[in-house]
Design an enzyme around this catalytic site. Sequence first.
Site, short mmCIF file in Angstrom:
data_model
loop_
_atom_site.label_atom_id
_atom_site.label_comp_id
_atom_site.label_asym_id
_atom_site.label_seq_id
_atom_site.Cartn_x
_atom_site.Cartn_y
_atom_site.Cartn_z
CE LYS A 1 11.69 37.12 19.97
NZ LYS A 1 12.84 36.93 20.85
CD GLN B 1 13.16 35.96 24.85
OE1 GLN B 1 13.06 35.79 23.64
NE2 GLN B 1 13.08 37.15 25.40
CG ASP C 1 18.31 37.99 19.47
OD1 ASP C 1 17.39 38.69 19.01
OD2 ASP C 1 18.15 37.20 20.42
#
Length: 290
Positions: free
Chosen positions: A52, A96, A119
Amino acid sequence: MILLDGKKTAADLKIEIAESVKQLKIQGNKTPHLAAILVGSDGASMTYVNSKVKACELVGFNSTLIKLPEETTEEKLLQEISNLNNNNDIDGFIVQLPLPKHIDEQKVLMAVNPDKDVDGFHPTNVGRMALDMPCFLPATPFGILELLERYKIETSGKNVLVIGRSHIVGRPMSILMSQKRKAGNATVTVAHSRTKNLNEFTLNADIIVAALGIPEFLTGDMVKNGVTIIDVGITRVVDATKKRGYRLAGDVHFESVSPKSAYITPVPGGVGPMTIAMLLKNTLLACERK
Protein backbone atom coordinates in the site's frame (compact mmCIF):
# COMPACT_ATOMS: atom_id res chain seq x y z
CA MET A 1 -12.35 -18.10 -21.62
CA ILE A 2 -11.18 -14.56 -20.82
CA LEU A 3 -8.96 -13.84 -17.83
CA LEU A 4 -10.11 -10.88 -15.74
CA ASP A 5 -6.67 -9.34 -15.32
CA GLY A 6 -6.77 -7.49 -12.01
CA LYS A 7 -3.08 -6.67 -12.19
CA LYS A 8 -3.41 -4.80 -15.49
CA THR A 9 -6.72 -3.16 -14.53
CA ALA A 10 -5.24 -1.98 -11.22
CA ALA A 11 -2.21 -0.57 -13.08
CA ASP A 12 -4.56 1.35 -15.43
CA LEU A 13 -6.46 2.70 -12.42
CA LYS A 14 -3.25 3.87 -10.77
CA ILE A 15 -2.29 5.78 -13.92
CA GLU A 16 -5.72 7.49 -13.84
CA ILE A 17 -5.38 8.28 -10.12
CA ALA A 18 -1.87 9.66 -10.64
CA GLU A 19 -3.23 12.00 -13.34
CA SER A 20 -5.96 13.20 -10.96
CA VAL A 21 -3.33 13.88 -8.28
CA LYS A 22 -1.28 15.84 -10.81
CA GLN A 23 -4.32 17.97 -11.63
CA LEU A 24 -5.03 18.57 -7.94
CA LYS A 25 -1.48 19.85 -7.47
CA ILE A 26 -1.65 22.07 -10.58
CA GLN A 27 -4.82 23.64 -9.17
CA GLY A 28 -3.03 24.33 -5.87
CA ASN A 29 -4.97 21.72 -3.87
CA LYS A 30 -3.47 19.46 -1.22
CA THR A 31 -1.84 16.12 -2.01
CA PRO A 32 -3.95 13.10 -0.93
CA HIS A 33 -2.54 11.52 2.23
CA LEU A 34 -3.21 7.90 3.27
CA ALA A 35 -2.11 6.53 6.65
CA ALA A 36 -2.01 2.96 7.94
CA ILE A 37 -1.68 1.52 11.43
CA LEU A 38 -0.04 -1.88 11.75
CA VAL A 39 -0.07 -3.64 15.13
CA GLY A 40 2.35 -6.56 15.51
CA SER A 41 4.47 -8.32 12.93
CA ASP A 42 2.13 -10.65 11.04
CA GLY A 43 3.96 -11.50 7.80
CA ALA A 44 0.97 -11.25 5.45
CA SER A 45 -0.17 -7.97 7.03
CA MET A 46 3.33 -6.45 6.75
CA THR A 47 3.54 -7.43 3.07
CA TYR A 48 0.10 -5.99 2.40
CA VAL A 49 0.77 -2.70 4.19
CA ASN A 50 4.15 -2.27 2.47
CA SER A 51 2.49 -2.75 -0.92
CA LYS A 52 0.00 0.00 0.00
CA VAL A 53 2.87 2.36 0.85
CA LYS A 54 4.55 1.62 -2.50
CA ALA A 55 1.25 2.17 -4.32
CA CYS A 56 0.93 5.59 -2.64
CA GLU A 57 4.39 6.57 -3.88
CA LEU A 58 3.50 5.41 -7.39
CA VAL A 59 0.41 7.64 -7.69
CA GLY A 60 1.92 10.65 -5.92
CA PHE A 61 0.12 10.34 -2.57
CA ASN A 62 1.71 11.17 0.74
CA SER A 63 1.68 8.17 3.08
CA THR A 64 2.25 7.52 6.77
CA LEU A 65 2.84 4.10 8.31
CA ILE A 66 2.45 3.76 12.07
CA LYS A 67 3.98 0.52 13.34
CA LEU A 68 3.03 -0.57 16.85
CA PRO A 69 4.33 -3.60 18.79
CA GLU A 70 2.19 -6.72 19.34
CA GLU A 71 1.73 -5.88 23.03
CA THR A 72 0.23 -2.42 22.30
CA THR A 73 -2.78 -1.80 24.54
CA GLU A 74 -6.23 -1.15 23.16
CA GLU A 75 -6.12 2.29 24.82
CA LYS A 76 -2.87 3.19 23.05
CA LEU A 77 -4.28 2.08 19.67
CA LEU A 78 -7.46 4.10 20.19
CA GLN A 79 -5.29 7.14 20.98
CA GLU A 80 -3.40 6.71 17.70
CA ILE A 81 -6.74 6.50 15.86
CA SER A 82 -7.92 9.67 17.60
CA ASN A 83 -4.72 11.44 16.51
CA LEU A 84 -5.35 10.50 12.87
CA ASN A 85 -9.02 11.50 13.14
CA ASN A 86 -7.94 14.96 14.27
CA ASN A 87 -5.06 15.38 11.81
CA ASN A 88 -6.41 17.56 8.98
CA ASP A 89 -3.62 16.54 6.63
CA ILE A 90 -4.70 12.86 6.73
CA ASP A 91 -7.50 12.24 4.20
CA GLY A 92 -8.01 8.58 4.96
CA PHE A 93 -6.50 5.81 7.03
CA ILE A 94 -6.80 2.11 7.69
CA VAL A 95 -6.17 -0.11 10.68
CA GLN A 96 -4.67 -3.31 9.28
CA LEU A 97 -6.56 -6.45 10.28
CA PRO A 98 -6.34 -8.89 11.97
CA LEU A 99 -5.48 -7.26 15.29
CA PRO A 100 -3.92 -9.06 18.30
CA LYS A 101 -6.50 -11.02 20.30
CA HIS A 102 -6.41 -8.71 23.33
CA ILE A 103 -7.80 -5.83 21.22
CA ASP A 104 -11.53 -5.50 20.44
CA GLU A 105 -11.63 -5.24 16.64
CA GLN A 106 -15.18 -3.86 16.52
CA LYS A 107 -14.37 -1.16 19.08
CA VAL A 108 -11.36 -0.11 17.00
CA LEU A 109 -13.30 0.06 13.71
CA MET A 110 -16.05 2.09 15.42
CA ALA A 111 -13.43 4.63 16.56
CA VAL A 112 -12.41 5.54 12.99
CA ASN A 113 -13.96 8.76 11.66
CA PRO A 114 -16.40 7.60 8.91
CA ASP A 115 -15.17 10.47 6.69
CA LYS A 116 -11.67 8.96 6.80
CA ASP A 117 -12.75 5.29 6.74
CA VAL A 118 -11.33 4.45 3.30
CA ASP A 119 -11.65 0.73 4.08
CA GLY A 120 -15.43 1.21 4.17
CA PHE A 121 -15.84 -0.85 7.36
CA HIS A 122 -17.49 1.70 9.69
CA PRO A 123 -21.22 1.06 10.34
CA THR A 124 -21.99 4.54 9.00
CA ASN A 125 -20.47 3.68 5.63
CA VAL A 126 -22.00 0.19 5.63
CA GLY A 127 -25.43 1.69 6.36
CA ARG A 128 -25.06 4.34 3.66
CA MET A 129 -23.97 1.62 1.22
CA ALA A 130 -27.08 -0.44 2.02
CA LEU A 131 -29.24 2.63 1.37
CA ASP A 132 -27.39 3.37 -1.89
CA MET A 133 -26.13 6.71 -0.55
CA PRO A 134 -22.69 8.28 -1.17
CA CYS A 135 -20.11 6.48 0.96
CA PHE A 136 -16.78 4.69 0.92
CA LEU A 137 -17.37 1.20 -0.48
CA PRO A 138 -15.32 -1.68 1.00
CA ALA A 139 -12.23 -1.92 -1.21
CA THR A 140 -12.55 -5.55 -2.33
CA PRO A 141 -16.23 -5.41 -3.43
CA PHE A 142 -15.50 -1.98 -4.99
CA GLY A 143 -12.66 -3.60 -6.97
CA ILE A 144 -14.89 -6.44 -8.15
CA LEU A 145 -17.50 -3.97 -9.42
CA GLU A 146 -14.76 -2.09 -11.26
CA LEU A 147 -13.53 -5.30 -12.93
CA LEU A 148 -17.05 -6.25 -14.03
CA GLU A 149 -17.63 -2.77 -15.46
CA ARG A 150 -14.31 -2.47 -17.27
CA TYR A 151 -14.72 -5.88 -18.91
CA LYS A 152 -18.33 -4.94 -19.80
CA ILE A 153 -19.77 -8.07 -18.19
CA GLU A 154 -23.57 -7.98 -18.29
CA THR A 155 -25.03 -8.33 -14.79
CA SER A 156 -28.57 -6.97 -15.23
CA GLY A 157 -31.12 -9.73 -14.64
CA LYS A 158 -28.39 -12.34 -14.16
CA ASN A 159 -28.34 -14.93 -11.38
CA VAL A 160 -25.46 -14.06 -9.09
CA LEU A 161 -24.32 -16.42 -6.34
CA VAL A 162 -22.14 -15.05 -3.55
CA ILE A 163 -20.51 -17.85 -1.55
CA GLY A 164 -19.58 -16.42 1.83
CA ARG A 165 -21.25 -13.88 4.14
CA SER A 166 -18.36 -11.95 5.67
CA HIS A 167 -18.76 -8.25 6.48
CA ILE A 168 -15.73 -7.48 4.32
CA VAL A 169 -16.76 -9.18 1.05
CA GLY A 170 -19.80 -11.47 1.01
CA ARG A 171 -22.52 -9.28 2.51
CA PRO A 172 -21.52 -6.00 0.84
CA MET A 173 -21.12 -7.79 -2.50
CA SER A 174 -24.66 -9.19 -2.27
CA ILE A 175 -26.07 -5.72 -1.51
CA LEU A 176 -24.14 -3.92 -4.24
CA MET A 177 -24.97 -6.36 -7.03
CA SER A 178 -28.70 -6.12 -6.31
CA GLN A 179 -28.70 -2.31 -6.52
CA LYS A 180 -29.49 -0.17 -9.55
CA ARG A 181 -25.98 0.38 -10.85
CA LYS A 182 -23.86 -0.47 -13.88
CA ALA A 183 -22.55 -3.71 -12.36
CA GLY A 184 -25.80 -4.47 -10.59
CA ASN A 185 -29.53 -5.11 -11.15
CA ALA A 186 -28.82 -8.79 -10.56
CA THR A 187 -30.84 -11.44 -8.76
CA VAL A 188 -28.54 -12.32 -5.87
CA THR A 189 -28.35 -15.42 -3.70
CA VAL A 190 -26.01 -15.71 -0.69
CA ALA A 191 -24.71 -19.18 0.18
CA HIS A 192 -22.75 -20.08 3.30
CA SER A 193 -21.68 -22.96 5.55
CA ARG A 194 -25.30 -23.88 6.38
CA THR A 195 -26.53 -23.88 2.76
CA LYS A 196 -27.96 -27.25 1.72
CA ASN A 197 -27.56 -28.66 -1.80
CA LEU A 198 -25.08 -25.97 -2.78
CA ASN A 199 -24.62 -27.53 -6.22
CA GLU A 200 -28.18 -26.59 -7.14
CA PHE A 201 -27.28 -22.94 -6.65
CA THR A 202 -23.84 -23.03 -8.27
CA LEU A 203 -25.13 -24.81 -11.38
CA ASN A 204 -27.85 -22.18 -11.82
CA ALA A 205 -25.54 -19.17 -11.36
CA ASP A 206 -24.46 -16.92 -14.24
CA ILE A 207 -21.91 -15.20 -12.01
CA ILE A 208 -20.26 -16.70 -8.92
CA VAL A 209 -18.33 -14.68 -6.33
CA ALA A 210 -16.37 -17.20 -4.25
CA ALA A 211 -15.34 -15.67 -0.91
CA LEU A 212 -15.37 -18.44 1.67
CA GLY A 213 -11.66 -18.97 2.38
CA ILE A 214 -11.46 -22.68 1.52
CA PRO A 215 -8.80 -23.37 -1.14
CA GLU A 216 -10.04 -24.86 -4.42
CA PHE A 217 -13.53 -25.47 -3.02
CA LEU A 218 -15.44 -24.68 -6.22
CA THR A 219 -14.79 -27.36 -8.85
CA GLY A 220 -15.68 -27.78 -12.52
CA ASP A 221 -18.59 -30.15 -11.89
CA MET A 222 -20.27 -27.45 -9.78
CA VAL A 223 -20.60 -24.81 -12.52
CA LYS A 224 -22.36 -24.46 -15.86
CA ASN A 225 -20.81 -23.50 -19.19
CA GLY A 226 -20.42 -19.77 -19.79
CA VAL A 227 -20.25 -18.83 -16.10
CA THR A 228 -18.33 -15.78 -14.84
CA ILE A 229 -16.12 -16.56 -11.85
CA ILE A 230 -14.80 -14.01 -9.34
CA ASP A 231 -12.35 -15.75 -6.99
CA VAL A 232 -11.76 -13.69 -3.85
CA GLY A 233 -9.94 -16.38 -1.86
CA ILE A 234 -6.19 -16.52 -1.36
CA THR A 235 -4.64 -19.19 0.83
CA ARG A 236 -1.07 -20.43 1.24
CA VAL A 237 -1.08 -24.14 0.43
CA VAL A 238 1.96 -26.29 1.28
CA ASP A 239 3.80 -27.27 -1.91
CA ALA A 240 7.23 -28.89 -1.68
CA THR A 241 7.86 -28.31 -5.41
CA LYS A 242 7.92 -24.53 -4.86
CA LYS A 243 11.01 -22.67 -3.70
CA ARG A 244 9.03 -20.92 -0.95
CA GLY A 245 7.50 -24.22 0.17
CA TYR A 246 3.97 -23.10 -0.65
CA ARG A 247 1.75 -21.86 -3.46
CA LEU A 248 -1.14 -19.40 -3.45
CA ALA A 249 -4.54 -20.95 -4.10
CA GLY A 250 -7.95 -19.34 -4.54
CA ASP A 251 -11.35 -20.68 -3.52
CA VAL A 252 -11.80 -21.95 -7.09
CA HIS A 253 -10.13 -25.01 -8.62
CA PHE A 254 -8.86 -23.08 -11.63
CA GLU A 255 -7.87 -26.08 -13.81
CA SER A 256 -11.35 -27.63 -13.79
CA VAL A 257 -13.45 -24.46 -13.66
CA SER A 258 -11.68 -22.25 -16.21
CA PRO A 259 -12.53 -24.40 -19.31
CA LYS A 260 -16.25 -23.87 -18.55
CA SER A 261 -15.93 -20.16 -17.80
CA ALA A 262 -16.61 -17.18 -20.06
CA TYR A 263 -14.64 -14.99 -17.63
CA ILE A 264 -12.53 -15.87 -14.59
CA THR A 265 -10.15 -14.11 -12.22
CA PRO A 266 -6.75 -15.72 -11.62
CA VAL A 267 -5.14 -16.15 -8.20
CA PRO A 268 -2.88 -14.32 -7.70
CA GLY A 269 -3.35 -11.36 -10.05
CA GLY A 270 -7.12 -11.05 -9.98
CA VAL A 271 -9.06 -9.45 -7.14
CA GLY A 272 -6.03 -8.78 -4.89
CA PRO A 273 -4.42 -5.94 -6.91
CA MET A 274 -7.85 -4.33 -7.34
CA THR A 275 -8.32 -4.07 -3.57
CA ILE A 276 -5.26 -1.83 -3.18
CA ALA A 277 -6.21 0.26 -6.24
CA MET A 278 -9.69 0.93 -4.84
CA LEU A 279 -8.23 1.89 -1.46
CA LEU A 280 -6.28 4.56 -3.34
CA LYS A 281 -9.45 5.60 -5.18
CA ASN A 282 -11.33 5.97 -1.89
CA THR A 283 -8.49 8.12 -0.52
CA LEU A 284 -8.60 10.33 -3.61
CA LEU A 285 -12.39 10.69 -3.15
CA ALA A 286 -11.85 11.62 0.52
CA CYS A 287 -9.38 14.30 -0.48
CA GLU A 288 -11.63 15.67 -3.24
CA ARG A 289 -14.62 15.87 -0.88
CA LYS A 290 -12.65 18.26 1.32
